[in-house]
Design a protein around this motif. Sequence first.
Motif, PDB file in Angstrom:
ATOM      1  N   THR A  66      47.639  25.690  51.065  1.00 49.39           N
ATOM      2  CA  THR A  66      46.352  26.001  50.513  1.00 49.39           C
ATOM      3  C   THR A  66      46.372  27.482  50.590  1.00 49.39           C
ATOM      4  OG1 THR A  66      45.048  23.890  51.026  1.00 49.39           O
ATOM      5  CG2 THR A  66      43.890  26.061  50.919  1.00 49.39           C
ATOM      6  N   LEU A  67      45.883  28.170  49.697  1.00 49.61           N
ATOM      7  CA  LEU A  67      45.688  29.617  49.493  1.00 49.61           C
ATOM      8  C   LEU A  67      44.180  29.830  49.712  1.00 49.61           C
ATOM      9  CD1 LEU A  67      47.741  30.919  46.737  1.00 49.61           C
ATOM     10  CD2 LEU A  67      48.480  30.783  48.927  1.00 49.61           C
ATOM     11  N   VAL A  68      43.893  30.381  51.053  1.00 55.76           N
ATOM     12  CA  VAL A  68      42.708  30.705  51.370  1.00 55.76           C
ATOM     13  C   VAL A  68      42.335  31.897  51.007  1.00 55.76           C
ATOM     14  CG1 VAL A  68      40.863  30.962  53.292  1.00 55.76           C
ATOM     15  CG2 VAL A  68      42.586  29.126  53.529  1.00 55.76           C
ATOM     16  N   CYS A  69      41.043  32.093  49.844  1.00 57.86           N
ATOM     17  CA  CYS A  69      40.902  33.388  49.338  1.00 57.86           C
ATOM     18  C   CYS A  69      39.692  34.071  49.784  1.00 57.86           C
ATOM     19  CB  CYS A  69      40.991  33.203  47.845  1.00 57.86           C
ATOM     20  SG  CYS A  69      42.455  32.552  47.283  1.00 57.86           S
ATOM     21  N   ALA A  70      39.401  35.127  49.421  1.00 56.55           N
ATOM     22  CA  ALA A  70      38.227  35.897  49.950  1.00 56.55           C
ATOM     23  C   ALA A  70      37.102  35.672  49.008  1.00 56.55           C
ATOM     24  CB  ALA A  70      38.528  37.409  49.944  1.00 56.55           C
ATOM     25  N   ASP A  71      37.158  35.564  47.943  1.00 58.87           N
ATOM     26  CA  ASP A  71      36.224  35.141  46.671  1.00 58.87           C
ATOM     27  C   ASP A  71      37.040  34.804  45.404  1.00 58.87           C
ATOM     28  OD1 ASP A  71      37.574  37.583  45.290  1.00 58.87           O
ATOM     29  OD2 ASP A  71      36.344  39.037  46.334  1.00 58.87           O
ATOM     30  N   PHE A  72      35.953  34.523  44.603  1.00 60.09           N
ATOM     31  CA  PHE A  72      36.196  33.814  43.403  1.00 60.09           C
ATOM     32  C   PHE A  72      37.378  34.762  42.368  1.00 60.09           C
ATOM     33  CE2 PHE A  72      36.125  31.781  39.279  1.00 60.09           C
ATOM     34  CZ  PHE A  72      35.997  30.350  39.344  1.00 60.09           C
ATOM     35  N   ALA A  73      37.130  35.963  42.626  1.00 62.02           N
ATOM     36  CA  ALA A  73      37.962  37.060  41.724  1.00 62.02           C
ATOM     37  C   ALA A  73      39.416  36.750  42.202  1.00 62.02           C
ATOM     38  CB  ALA A  73      37.377  38.248  41.701  1.00 62.02           C
ATOM     39  N   ALA A 131      36.278  37.905  57.187  1.00 61.25           N
ATOM     40  CA  ALA A 131      36.511  39.026  57.998  1.00 61.25           C
ATOM     41  C   ALA A 131      37.907  39.493  57.706  1.00 61.25           C
ATOM     42  CB  ALA A 131      35.950  39.506  59.260  1.00 61.25           C
ATOM     43  N   LEU A 132      38.795  38.250  58.122  1.00 61.58           N
ATOM     44  CA  LEU A 132      40.212  38.705  58.222  1.00 61.58           C
ATOM     45  C   LEU A 132      40.836  38.591  56.672  1.00 61.58           C
ATOM     46  CD1 LEU A 132      41.470  35.435  60.472  1.00 61.58           C
ATOM     47  CD2 LEU A 132      41.391  38.028  61.013  1.00 61.58           C
ATOM     48  N   LEU A 133      40.069  37.951  55.917  1.00 67.05           N
ATOM     49  CA  LEU A 133      40.700  38.095  54.510  1.00 67.05           C
ATOM     50  C   LEU A 133      40.343  39.428  53.776  1.00 67.05           C
ATOM     51  CD1 LEU A 133      39.306  34.348  53.227  1.00 67.05           C
ATOM     52  CD2 LEU A 133      41.944  35.290  53.315  1.00 67.05           C
ATOM     53  N   GLN A 134      39.091  39.873  54.277  1.00 76.24           N
ATOM     54  CA  GLN A 134      38.769  41.217  53.635  1.00 76.24           C
ATOM     55  C   GLN A 134      39.637  42.479  54.215  1.00 76.24           C
ATOM     56  OE1 GLN A 134      34.749  42.332  54.553  1.00 76.24           O
ATOM     57  NE2 GLN A 134      34.417  44.139  53.523  1.00 76.24           N
ATOM     58  N   GLU A 135      40.144  42.383  55.314  1.00 76.35           N
ATOM     59  CA  GLU A 135      40.881  43.243  56.036  1.00 76.35           C
ATOM     60  C   GLU A 135      42.375  43.259  55.581  1.00 76.35           C
ATOM     61  OE1 GLU A 135      41.545  46.376  59.237  1.00 76.35           O
ATOM     62  OE2 GLU A 135      39.845  45.487  58.486  1.00 76.35           O
TER      63      GLU A 135
END
Length: 206
Positions: A66-73, A131-135
Amino acid sequence: MARYFDVHPENPQPRAISQIVEMLRNDAVIAYPTDSCYALGARMDNHSGTDRIREIRHLRSDHHFTLVCADFAQLGHFVHVTNSAFRAVKAATPGQYTFILPATKEVPRRLAHAKKKTVGVRIPSHPVVRALLQELGEPILSSTLLLPGAEEPMTDGWQIKEELDHQLDAVIDSGDCGTEPTTVVDYSSGAPEIVRVGAGDPSRFE
């Protein structure tokens, strides 16, 4: 030995997040909490990390990561979402769902299903993961932390460190995050097919 990080579940400490992300960028494999149980994670381009996760879980080569993503974009860069799926997927994220969708060319071939050319994607709501994904600025390649022969995923950070100390680079402990994995919905054929009933309410896709 794995580094142990005690991270606040609602207000994750920026210094700890930065240190973990730096480890991910240096090809670390981590155990981290999500909004539906613990997961194993690595950078998408971490070839050895993929192999290490397969080894820990005794996964076959055709396992759907699975690719865990920050947002829909961000999710939209890695999968093709039809008009019929768009509203349903967007309305359910962030949340406790994994969606199987056709992969774009941005997804390395080794991560997509060999025959179907699909990949799993999700957008979690857990503050530590977000927080991890944003960074990090890119998805985390992920798999549920369910060990061979176990009936439920592991839930205790210290237990994970003790049991997998020599197989992981970092363990993030943010308290209990449950034992129920995500609900998996396959949208690769255009219509939703519930592959696994989990933490997310499946009725919206039935």
